[in-house]
Design an enzyme around this catalytic site. Structure first.
Site, PDB file in Angstrom:
ATOM      1  N   ASP A 103      -2.357   7.873  18.493  1.00  0.00           N
ATOM      2  CA  ASP A 103      -1.634   7.529  19.724  1.00  0.00           C
ATOM      3  C   ASP A 103      -0.792   8.720  20.170  1.00  0.00           C
ATOM      4  O   ASP A 103      -0.071   9.325  19.368  1.00  0.00           O
ATOM      5  CB  ASP A 103      -0.731   6.314  19.486  1.00  0.00           C
ATOM      6  CG  ASP A 103      -0.166   5.765  20.791  1.00  0.00           C
ATOM      7  OD1 ASP A 103      -0.929   5.134  21.538  1.00  0.00           O
ATOM      8  OD2 ASP A 103       1.032   5.966  21.048  1.00  0.00           O
ATOM      9  N   ASN A 111       3.692  11.000  32.241  1.00  0.00           N
ATOM     10  CA  ASN A 111       3.340  10.410  33.534  1.00  0.00           C
ATOM     11  C   ASN A 111       4.538  10.358  34.482  1.00  0.00           C
ATOM     12  O   ASN A 111       4.412  10.617  35.684  1.00  0.00           O
ATOM     13  CB  ASN A 111       2.788   8.990  33.332  1.00  0.00           C
ATOM     14  CG  ASN A 111       1.365   8.996  32.804  1.00  0.00           C
ATOM     15  OD1 ASN A 111       0.585   9.898  33.097  1.00  0.00           O
ATOM     16  ND2 ASN A 111       1.021   7.983  32.033  1.00  0.00           N
ATOM     17  N   ASP A 120      -3.547  12.394  32.980  1.00  0.00           N
ATOM     18  CA  ASP A 120      -4.982  12.351  32.671  1.00  0.00           C
ATOM     19  C   ASP A 120      -5.449  13.675  32.067  1.00  0.00           C
ATOM     20  O   ASP A 120      -6.280  13.697  31.146  1.00  0.00           O
ATOM     21  CB  ASP A 120      -5.784  12.058  33.940  1.00  0.00           C
ATOM     22  CG  ASP A 120      -5.630  10.617  34.403  1.00  0.00           C
ATOM     23  OD1 ASP A 120      -5.131   9.789  33.615  1.00  0.00           O
ATOM     24  OD2 ASP A 120      -6.006  10.328  35.555  1.00  0.00           O
ATOM     25  N   GLU A 146      -3.411   5.740  26.102  1.00  0.00           N
ATOM     26  CA  GLU A 146      -3.287   7.010  25.380  1.00  0.00           C
ATOM     27  C   GLU A 146      -3.655   6.872  23.905  1.00  0.00           C
ATOM     28  O   GLU A 146      -3.253   7.700  23.082  1.00  0.00           O
ATOM     29  CB  GLU A 146      -1.856   7.547  25.512  1.00  0.00           C
ATOM     30  CG  GLU A 146      -0.783   6.671  24.880  1.00  0.00           C
ATOM     31  CD  GLU A 146      -0.224   5.616  25.804  1.00  0.00           C
ATOM     32  OE1 GLU A 146       0.886   5.131  25.536  1.00  0.00           O
ATOM     33  OE2 GLU A 146      -0.897   5.270  26.792  1.00  0.00           O
TER      34      GLU A 146
END
Length: 239
Positions: A103, A111, A120, A146
């Site tokens: 993770d 973000n 992304d 993610e």
């Protein structure tokens, strides 16, 4: 083969239908029975074979798209689970391996600070860093958001720990500079190793719990255990 079959059938039909003919006429009929299937059948079968090949390639591409995450080119969640599940079901009782859950740390901040397009891009960098340290036969999947997963067939717990550490270091060394500002990337990794028959659900549960433990330990860390050494506990992932 299709053209050859047509030629043989044409010759056989001509021989049976005109078996009373002799001489030059008979030879001309046989020559025609041979030439016509070649002149007509060969282009037709060639065209059909090209169409069938195109359809086969299109089906392969569609199947690849259905199984692959479009952003990272990893297996999607369902394809990864199916492939690992099939491997586990077909493996012998002495098979060994490990499942790693990975993770990205503090991904929401990426973000929020740089936008989802850069987020992304960070995911593609992480996926590339993960694949760079794996073997050809290892499976890599994006489980959503993610979170990634890696299945390592044929490794011991100690070897899986080494691979997990290589993944962590590979991601930490990756270059990510959104808007010209270098931003460090890191991942937390939880893993479950096995040396006896196990199910994907069992490995996933244990690896996910150890991923939670790596997050609680401060992130940018790895935590693995063998399924035989893992107590049955019920941890819930934080939001």
């Amino acid at each position: 083969m299709g053209t050859l079959s047509c030629v043989l059938l044409s010759i056989a039909f001509t021989t049976v239908a005109f078996n009373d003919l002799r001489g030059d006429l008979a030879w001309r009929l046989l020559a025609g029975a041979t030439a016509l299937p070649i002149l007509i059948g060969a282009p037709l079968f060639f065209f059909c074979s090209l169409r069938l090949r195109s359809l086969a390639i299109a089906n392969m591409r569609l199947d690849r798209v259905a199984r692959t995450d479009g952003l990272t080119a990893c297996l999607n969640r369902s394809a990864f689970a199916d492939r690992v599940g099939h491997w586990l079901q077909s493996a012998s009782s002495s098979a060994i391996g490990a499942l790693l859950m990975i993770d990205a740390d503090n991904f929401k901040a990426i973000n929020d600070l740089y936008g989802h397009d850069n987020g992304d891009h960070a995911l593609t960098i992480i996926a590339r860093a993960i694949r760079s340290v794996l073997r050809r036969g290892d499976f890599v999947g994006r489980m959503g958001g993610e979170e990634f997963a890696v299945f390592l067939p044929g490794v011991t717990e100690q070897q899986a720990q080494i691979v997990a550490e290589r993944i962590r270091l590979s991601v930490a060394a990756a270059y990510f500079a959104p808007d010209g500002q270098v931003h460090p990337l890191s991942v937390s990794i939880g893993g479950a190793a096995f040396s006896r028959p196990a199910s994907f659900a069992q490995l996933f549960r244990i690896a996910d719990q150890h991923l939670y433990g790596a997050k609680r330990a401060g992130r940018n860390a790895t935590a693995l255990a063998d399924i035989d050494d893992h107590p049955v506990i019920a941890l819930r992932r934080s939001a």
